[in-house]
Design an enzyme around this catalytic site. Sequence first.
Site, PDB file in Angstrom:
ATOM      1  CG  HIS A   1      -7.730  22.300  -8.509  1.00 37.13           C
ATOM      2  ND1 HIS A   1      -8.572  22.580  -9.102  1.00 37.13           N
ATOM      3  CD2 HIS A   1      -7.843  22.474  -6.959  1.00 37.13           C
ATOM      4  CE1 HIS A   1      -9.548  23.309  -8.169  1.00 37.13           C
ATOM      5  NE2 HIS A   1      -9.165  23.142  -7.059  1.00 37.13           N
TER       6      HIS A   1
ATOM      7  CD1 TRP B   1       0.869  -0.443   2.940  1.00 38.22           C
ATOM      8  CD2 TRP B   1      -1.120   0.343   3.775  1.00 38.22           C
ATOM      9  NE1 TRP B   1       1.054  -0.472   4.414  1.00 38.22           N
ATOM     10  CE2 TRP B   1      -0.262  -0.024   4.817  1.00 38.22           C
ATOM     11  CE3 TRP B   1      -2.419   0.839   4.057  1.00 38.22           C
ATOM     12  CZ2 TRP B   1      -0.627   0.437   6.284  1.00 38.22           C
ATOM     13  CZ3 TRP B   1      -2.754   0.923   5.530  1.00 38.22           C
ATOM     14  CH2 TRP B   1      -1.964   0.733   6.432  1.00 38.22           C
ATOM     15  CG  ASN B   2       1.870   2.914  -2.676  1.00 42.76           C
ATOM     16  OD1 ASN B   2       3.045   2.924  -2.708  1.00 42.76           O
ATOM     17  ND2 ASN B   2       1.189   2.423  -3.531  1.00 42.76           N
TER      18      ASN B   2
ATOM     19  CG  HIS C   1      -8.964  18.817 -11.259  1.00 47.36           C
ATOM     20  ND1 HIS C   1      -7.813  19.067 -12.090  1.00 47.36           N
ATOM     21  CD2 HIS C   1      -9.348  20.003 -11.042  1.00 47.36           C
ATOM     22  CE1 HIS C   1      -7.581  20.551 -12.201  1.00 47.36           C
ATOM     23  NE2 HIS C   1      -8.520  21.127 -11.781  1.00 47.36           N
TER      24      HIS C   1
ATOM     25  CG  HIS D   1     -11.146  26.392  -7.737  1.00 45.42           C
ATOM     26  ND1 HIS D   1     -10.067  26.420  -7.155  1.00 45.42           N
ATOM     27  CD2 HIS D   1     -10.868  26.208  -8.949  1.00 45.42           C
ATOM     28  CE1 HIS D   1      -9.099  26.731  -8.210  1.00 45.42           C
ATOM     29  NE2 HIS D   1      -9.593  26.406  -9.368  1.00 45.42           N
TER      30      HIS D   1
ATOM     31  CG  ASP E   1     -11.837  23.231 -11.519  1.00 45.12           C
ATOM     32  OD1 ASP E   1     -11.675  24.484 -12.276  1.00 45.12           O
ATOM     33  OD2 ASP E   1     -10.932  22.758 -10.750  1.00 45.12           O
TER      34      ASP E   1
ATOM     35  CG  HIS F   1     -11.325  29.113 -12.792  1.00 48.09           C
ATOM     36  ND1 HIS F   1     -10.579  28.515 -14.130  1.00 48.09           N
ATOM     37  CD2 HIS F   1     -11.184  27.751 -11.998  1.00 48.09           C
ATOM     38  CE1 HIS F   1     -10.100  27.616 -13.922  1.00 48.09           C
ATOM     39  NE2 HIS F   1     -10.399  26.885 -12.783  1.00 48.09           N
TER      40      HIS F   1
HETATM   41  O1  LIG Z   1      -8.729  24.906 -11.458  1.00 50.84           O
HETATM   42  C1  LIG Z   1      -7.595  24.861 -11.895  1.00 50.84           C
HETATM   43  O2  LIG Z   1      -6.845  23.820 -11.829  1.00 50.84           O
HETATM   44  C2  LIG Z   1      -6.882  25.958 -12.610  1.00 50.84           C
HETATM   45  O3  LIG Z   1      -7.033  26.239 -13.802  1.00 50.84           O
HETATM   46  C3  LIG Z   1      -6.470  27.119 -11.884  1.00 50.84           C
HETATM   47  C4  LIG Z   1      -6.209  26.957 -10.236  1.00 50.84           C
HETATM   48  C5  LIG Z   1      -5.765  28.042  -9.518  1.00 50.84           C
HETATM   49  C6  LIG Z   1      -5.695  29.200 -10.263  1.00 50.84           C
HETATM   50  C7  LIG Z   1      -5.871  29.579 -11.416  1.00 50.84           C
HETATM   51  C8  LIG Z   1      -6.150  28.327 -12.126  1.00 50.84           C
HETATM   52  S1  LIG Z   1      -6.625  28.560 -13.878  1.00 50.84           S
HETATM   53 MN   LIG Z   2      -9.011  22.977 -11.149  1.00 49.87          MN
END
Ligand SMILES: O=C(O)C(=O)c1ccccc1S
Ligand SMILES: [Mn+2]
Length: 257
Positions: free
Chosen positions: A69, A61-62, A73, A79, A75, A207
């Site tokens: 992220h 195991w690990n 993944h 976030h 979001d 985002h």
């Molecule tokens: O959600 C992400 O993986 C992602 O693309 C991101 C994360 C943190 C800051 C900027 C970005 S652009």
């Molecule tokens: Mn992300």
Amino acid sequence: MSVLPAVLAALDSGAVEVVDLTTPLQESTPILQLPPPLANTSPFRLEELSRYDDRGPAWYWNDIHTGEHTGTHLDAPIHWVTGKDGLDVSQAPLRTLVAPAAVIDVTAEVAADPDFLLQIDHVRAWEAEHGPLPDGGWLLMRSGWSARGDDPVAFANADEDGPHTPGVAPECARWLAQESPITGFGTETVGTDAGAAHGFDPPFSCHNYLMGANKWGLTSLRNLDRLPATGALLIVSPLPIVGGSGSPARVLALVER
Ligand SMILES: O=C(O)C(=O)c1ccccc1S
Ligand SMILES: [Mn+2]
């Protein structure tokens, strides 16, 4: 025949195929690189605890070391600051995680311009051909970028001005977030925003608008070329990290053949 036995029969016969849309998670899996002084996420790493040895005679195991992220993944709205009062990744509605997929193919446009930005007109043209975006569904942007996925340098495609990767124009991001019926937007690139999105208004507008509308993002998807424009059923399986901003996820699609 009731529905689920029919689905299982279709899987057995090959009439329905399960397509894996997930990038394998390993130390070499590409991750986002933000410029200093901004913090960056960790690459994925396995830390062996035992392997049938004196640390554990009958088991292997690990510990895993990963960012939320890292790799393919999900979001969550929380976030981004615009979604700070929204849902965390453990609270994802189950019908967000099992939902219809609309796939818009911009592979040719991206091959011609790695800084390509999806515009509202592209989605309107897609709707004219395939019907309206699915209510509570996902819009997945097929760009061909995952072909670069085993070469982190090509996947980042950066120069002195920063990364050159495709994404969504700010007005289209706002429209998808605030006026479209989708629950989330997915890409083949390392994030849902274009590489140049730090210079957009608002910065990282995909985002900003999507999370601000309590919607969801999926990144580093593969095999979108094996999905139809409409009709696939998306299954998103994030870790239910309480309070988490996102999570590595196994993403599958059920496709009728
Ligand atoms: O959600 C992400 O993986 C992602 O693309 C991101 C994360 C943190 C800051 C900027 C970005 S652009
Ligand atoms: Mn992300």
